[in-house]
Design a protein around this motif. Structure first.
Motif, PDB file in Angstrom:
ATOM      1  N   GLU A 270      95.847 -57.005  17.773  1.00 16.28           N
ATOM      2  CA  GLU A 270      96.126 -56.564  19.236  1.00 16.28           C
ATOM      3  C   GLU A 270      96.089 -55.258  19.714  1.00 16.28           C
ATOM      4  O   GLU A 270      95.915 -54.427  19.012  1.00 16.28           O
ATOM      5  CB  GLU A 270      97.661 -57.211  19.438  1.00 16.28           C
ATOM      6  N   ILE A 271      95.651 -54.950  20.944  1.00 12.04           N
ATOM      7  CA  ILE A 271      95.434 -54.016  21.692  1.00 12.04           C
ATOM      8  C   ILE A 271      96.310 -53.957  22.576  1.00 12.04           C
ATOM      9  O   ILE A 271      96.490 -54.793  23.464  1.00 12.04           O
ATOM     10  CB  ILE A 271      93.834 -53.978  22.215  1.00 12.04           C
ATOM     11  N   TYR A 272      96.701 -52.803  22.902  1.00 15.99           N
ATOM     12  CA  TYR A 272      97.646 -52.301  24.202  1.00 15.99           C
ATOM     13  C   TYR A 272      96.883 -51.284  25.176  1.00 15.99           C
ATOM     14  O   TYR A 272      96.453 -50.570  24.575  1.00 15.99           O
ATOM     15  CB  TYR A 272      98.761 -51.772  23.862  1.00 15.99           C
ATOM     16  N   VAL A 273      96.939 -51.958  26.350  1.00 16.22           N
ATOM     17  CA  VAL A 273      96.231 -50.987  27.330  1.00 16.22           C
ATOM     18  C   VAL A 273      97.378 -50.540  28.411  1.00 16.22           C
ATOM     19  O   VAL A 273      97.893 -51.381  28.991  1.00 16.22           O
ATOM     20  CB  VAL A 273      95.196 -51.801  28.094  1.00 16.22           C
ATOM     21  N   VAL A 274      97.382 -49.322  28.637  1.00  8.07           N
ATOM     22  CA  VAL A 274      98.514 -48.556  29.385  1.00  8.07           C
ATOM     23  C   VAL A 274      97.478 -48.422  30.829  1.00  8.07           C
ATOM     24  O   VAL A 274      96.529 -47.792  30.696  1.00  8.07           O
ATOM     25  CB  VAL A 274      99.085 -47.481  29.015  1.00  8.07           C
ATOM     26  N   SER A 275      98.073 -48.789  31.991  1.00  7.98           N
ATOM     27  CA  SER A 275      97.366 -48.436  33.120  1.00  7.98           C
ATOM     28  C   SER A 275      98.360 -48.181  34.205  1.00  7.98           C
ATOM     29  O   SER A 275      99.534 -48.330  34.234  1.00  7.98           O
ATOM     30  CB  SER A 275      96.346 -49.719  33.780  1.00  7.98           C
ATOM     31  N   GLU A 276      97.973 -47.967  35.631  1.00 12.03           N
ATOM     32  CA  GLU A 276      98.762 -47.571  36.732  1.00 12.03           C
ATOM     33  C   GLU A 276      99.484 -48.981  36.816  1.00 12.03           C
ATOM     34  O   GLU A 276      98.951 -50.071  36.801  1.00 12.03           O
ATOM     35  CB  GLU A 276      97.873 -46.989  37.744  1.00 12.03           C
ATOM     36  N   LEU A 277     100.455 -48.613  37.318  1.00  9.83           N
ATOM     37  CA  LEU A 277     101.495 -49.996  37.927  1.00  9.83           C
ATOM     38  C   LEU A 277     101.035 -50.208  39.222  1.00  9.83           C
ATOM     39  O   LEU A 277     101.295 -49.308  40.069  1.00  9.83           O
ATOM     40  CB  LEU A 277     102.872 -49.619  37.739  1.00  9.83           C
ATOM     41  N   MET A 278     100.259 -51.508  39.563  1.00  9.16           N
ATOM     42  CA  MET A 278     100.201 -52.038  41.046  1.00  9.16           C
ATOM     43  C   MET A 278     101.189 -52.955  41.366  1.00  9.16           C
ATOM     44  O   MET A 278     101.889 -53.690  40.602  1.00  9.16           O
ATOM     45  CB  MET A 278      98.639 -52.724  40.895  1.00  9.16           C
ATOM     46  N   GLU A 279     101.333 -52.898  42.855  1.00 10.48           N
ATOM     47  CA  GLU A 279     102.087 -53.949  43.214  1.00 10.48           C
ATOM     48  C   GLU A 279     101.802 -55.318  42.944  1.00 10.48           C
ATOM     49  O   GLU A 279     102.942 -56.256  42.915  1.00 10.48           O
ATOM     50  CB  GLU A 279     102.412 -53.496  44.849  1.00 10.48           C
ATOM     51  N   THR A 280     100.769 -55.588  43.078  1.00  5.25           N
ATOM     52  CA  THR A 280     100.143 -57.079  42.976  1.00  5.25           C
ATOM     53  C   THR A 280      98.534 -56.908  42.018  1.00  5.25           C
ATOM     54  O   THR A 280      98.245 -55.926  41.913  1.00  5.25           O
ATOM     55  CB  THR A 280     100.219 -57.794  44.023  1.00  5.25           C
ATOM     56  N   ASP A 281      98.310 -57.939  41.574  1.00  6.94           N
ATOM     57  CA  ASP A 281      97.084 -58.103  41.265  1.00  6.94           C
ATOM     58  C   ASP A 281      95.985 -58.734  42.192  1.00  6.94           C
ATOM     59  O   ASP A 281      96.307 -59.326  43.110  1.00  6.94           O
ATOM     60  CB  ASP A 281      96.696 -58.800  39.828  1.00  6.94           C
ATOM     61  N   LEU A 282      94.729 -58.684  42.097  1.00  3.44           N
ATOM     62  CA  LEU A 282      93.662 -58.934  42.887  1.00  3.44           C
ATOM     63  C   LEU A 282      93.790 -60.532  43.208  1.00  3.44           C
ATOM     64  O   LEU A 282      93.373 -61.102  44.228  1.00  3.44           O
ATOM     65  CB  LEU A 282      92.112 -58.720  42.289  1.00  3.44           C
ATOM     66  N   ALA A 283      94.023 -61.339  41.883  1.00  2.33           N
ATOM     67  CA  ALA A 283      94.075 -62.779  42.169  1.00  2.33           C
ATOM     68  C   ALA A 283      95.187 -63.158  43.079  1.00  2.33           C
ATOM     69  O   ALA A 283      94.907 -64.190  43.837  1.00  2.33           O
ATOM     70  CB  ALA A 283      94.307 -63.380  40.816  1.00  2.33           C
ATOM     71  N   SER A 284      96.335 -62.495  42.979  1.00  4.41           N
ATOM     72  CA  SER A 284      97.360 -62.939  43.895  1.00  4.41           C
ATOM     73  C   SER A 284      97.274 -62.290  45.497  1.00  4.41           C
ATOM     74  O   SER A 284      97.622 -63.306  46.215  1.00  4.41           O
ATOM     75  CB  SER A 284      98.784 -62.265  43.267  1.00  4.41           C
ATOM     76  N   THR A 285      96.477 -61.268  45.400  1.00  6.80           N
ATOM     77  CA  THR A 285      96.187 -61.147  46.890  1.00  6.80           C
ATOM     78  C   THR A 285      95.049 -62.048  47.511  1.00  6.80           C
ATOM     79  O   THR A 285      95.338 -62.398  48.685  1.00  6.80           O
ATOM     80  CB  THR A 285      95.513 -59.605  46.908  1.00  6.80           C
TER      81      THR A 285
ATOM     82  N   LYS B 264      94.888 -65.040  46.614  1.00  7.48           N
ATOM     83  CA  LYS B 264      95.390 -66.425  47.081  1.00  7.48           C
ATOM     84  C   LYS B 264      96.533 -66.479  48.184  1.00  7.48           C
ATOM     85  O   LYS B 264      96.786 -67.568  48.705  1.00  7.48           O
ATOM     86  CB  LYS B 264      96.243 -66.980  45.587  1.00  7.48           C
ATOM     87  N   SER B 265      96.912 -65.341  48.544  1.00  2.00           N
ATOM     88  CA  SER B 265      98.013 -65.221  49.579  1.00  2.00           C
ATOM     89  C   SER B 265      97.358 -65.514  50.951  1.00  2.00           C
ATOM     90  O   SER B 265      96.177 -65.473  51.248  1.00  2.00           O
ATOM     91  CB  SER B 265      98.430 -63.546  49.569  1.00  2.00           C
TER      92      SER B 265
END
Length: 120
Positions: free
Chosen positions: A93-108, A110-111
C-alpha cells in the motif's frame, strides 16, 4: 510508526501524523483527516491498498501520483508527502498526504447548490 483502525482498515502512519477521522472511502482507498504534528496543520491521508494486485490499478496509481506531484495551482490539492510502510521490497500500500479540503470534486458536482465565485 503509529497504527490506527479506521472502518476496519489498518492505517500505519509516521508518528508525525495523528489520524483524526475517516472522510471518504473509494474504490482505491480510504481518506482520513489527520494532524501533521510537525507543522501543526490538518492534512488528508489517503491509503491506497493493493497497488500491485492488478496492472491497471498500478498504472492508475502511478499516473495520479506523477500528475499531482507536478501540477502546482491554487485550485488543485497539493501533495505534501508520499510514503510506504514496511520493507521497500514488500510493500502493498501507498500513503499520500495532501492538503485537507472541505469537500471533493465529485461531491461538489453532485450538489444541488449552484456554483458561484465563492467556490473559486
Amino acid at each position: 510508526t503509529n497504527c490506527y483502525l479506521v472502518q476496519g482498515t489498518k492505517f500505519e502512519v509516521d508518528k508525525r501524523y495523528k489520524i483524526i477521522e475517516p472522510m471518504s472511502h473509494g474504490a482505491y482507498g480510504i481518506v482520513c483527516s489527520a494532524e501533521d504534528k510537525e507543522i501543526g496543520e490538518k492534512v488528508a491521508v489517503k491509503k491506497i491498498e493493493g497497488v500491485f494486485e492488478h496492472i491497471t490499478i498500478t498504472k492508475r496509481t502511478l499516473r495520479e501520483l506523477r500528475i499531482l506531484r507536478h501540477l502546482q495551482h491554487e485550485n488543485l490539492m497539493q501533495v505534501k508527502n508520499i510514503f510506504i510502510t514496511g520493507k521497500k521490497t514488500e510493500f502493498e500500500e501507498i500513503y499520500v498526504v495532501s492538503e485537507l479540503m472541505e469537500t471533493d470534486l465529485a461531491s461538489t458536482l453532485k450538489s444541488s447548490q449552484p456554483l458561484s465565485d465563492d467556490h473559486c
